[in-house]
Design a protein around this motif. Structure first.
Motif, short mmCIF file in Angstrom:
data_model
loop_
_atom_site.label_atom_id
_atom_site.label_comp_id
_atom_site.label_asym_id
_atom_site.label_seq_id
_atom_site.Cartn_x
_atom_site.Cartn_y
_atom_site.Cartn_z
N LEU A 1 19.67 67.15 -32.38
CA LEU A 1 20.04 66.79 -33.74
C LEU A 1 21.04 67.80 -34.30
N TRP A 2 20.57 68.88 -34.87
CA TRP A 2 21.44 69.88 -35.49
C TRP A 2 20.85 71.25 -35.22
N GLN A 3 21.66 72.27 -35.50
CA GLN A 3 21.20 73.65 -35.31
C GLN A 3 20.85 74.26 -36.65
N GLU A 4 20.08 75.33 -36.58
CA GLU A 4 19.59 76.01 -37.79
C GLU A 4 20.73 76.33 -38.76
N GLN A 5 21.86 76.81 -38.25
CA GLN A 5 22.96 77.22 -39.13
C GLN A 5 23.64 76.03 -39.82
N GLU A 6 23.32 74.81 -39.41
CA GLU A 6 23.89 73.63 -40.05
C GLU A 6 23.08 73.16 -41.26
N ILE A 7 21.94 73.80 -41.49
CA ILE A 7 21.08 73.44 -42.62
C ILE A 7 21.53 74.22 -43.86
N ILE A 8 21.58 73.55 -45.00
CA ILE A 8 21.84 74.24 -46.27
C ILE A 8 20.63 75.14 -46.52
N PRO A 9 20.84 76.46 -46.59
CA PRO A 9 19.69 77.38 -46.68
C PRO A 9 18.68 77.03 -47.78
N GLU A 10 19.17 76.64 -48.94
CA GLU A 10 18.26 76.30 -50.05
C GLU A 10 17.49 75.00 -49.80
N GLN A 11 17.93 74.22 -48.83
CA GLN A 11 17.30 72.93 -48.53
C GLN A 11 16.39 72.97 -47.30
N ARG A 12 16.29 74.14 -46.65
CA ARG A 12 15.54 74.23 -45.40
C ARG A 12 14.09 73.79 -45.55
N GLU A 13 13.39 74.29 -46.53
CA GLU A 13 11.99 73.95 -46.72
C GLU A 13 11.83 72.45 -46.98
#
Length: 139
Positions: A64-76
């Motif tokens: 799917l995607w990698q950790e760095q592709e997630i908006i940090p504030e949206q991770r949870e």
């Protein structure tokens, strides 16, 4: 008597198969030693399905995607959404390997080529759905 399908047999069977929507498949064994089959799907080449067979299961994985592709504030919120989708998403579950998020399905080693094709098709559809559903959480 051994009724287990081999990766080579599966690749041969998938060469002749199509999804219900008519999409053609291009299976290729990419890791001879590790026994990994990559299945490219027509019009979905950026999201191949990888298949491995061992003594306990047939595992189908799509990245799917990698950790760095997630908006940090949206991770949870993304993690909560993935957990909530694990049950209603048919035949697939979410996981993470290192920094890579994946979606996967597992089958019995006694599954036939038709059952595996169904799993690959469902996983491919679910990959596209997951990416669409999680787009708001990604950069």
């Amino acid at each position: 008597m051994n009724n287990k399908i081999t990766l080579t047999q599966l690749a041969d069977s998938l060469h002749k198969s199509r999804f219900n929507n008519g999409a053609a498949l291009a299976p290729e064994i990419i890791e001879e030693d590790l026994q990994v089959l990559q299945v490219l799907i027509q019009d979905r080449e950026e999201f191949p399905v990888y298949v491995t067979i061992d003594d306990s299961q047939i595992l189908c994985v799509s990245y799917l995607w990698q950790e760095q592709e997630i908006i940090p504030e949206q991770r949870e919120a993304l993690l909560e959404a993935l957990l909530a989708l694990n049950i209603p998403m048919p035949l697939s579950s979410f996981s993470k390997i290192g920094h890579q998020y994946i979606i996967f399905g597992a089958l019995s080693t006694r599954s036939d080529a038709d059952a595996i094709l169904h799993e690959i098709e469902t996983l491919s559809d679910n990959t596209l759905d997951a990416i669409e559903l999680m787009a708001d959480y990604l950069k």
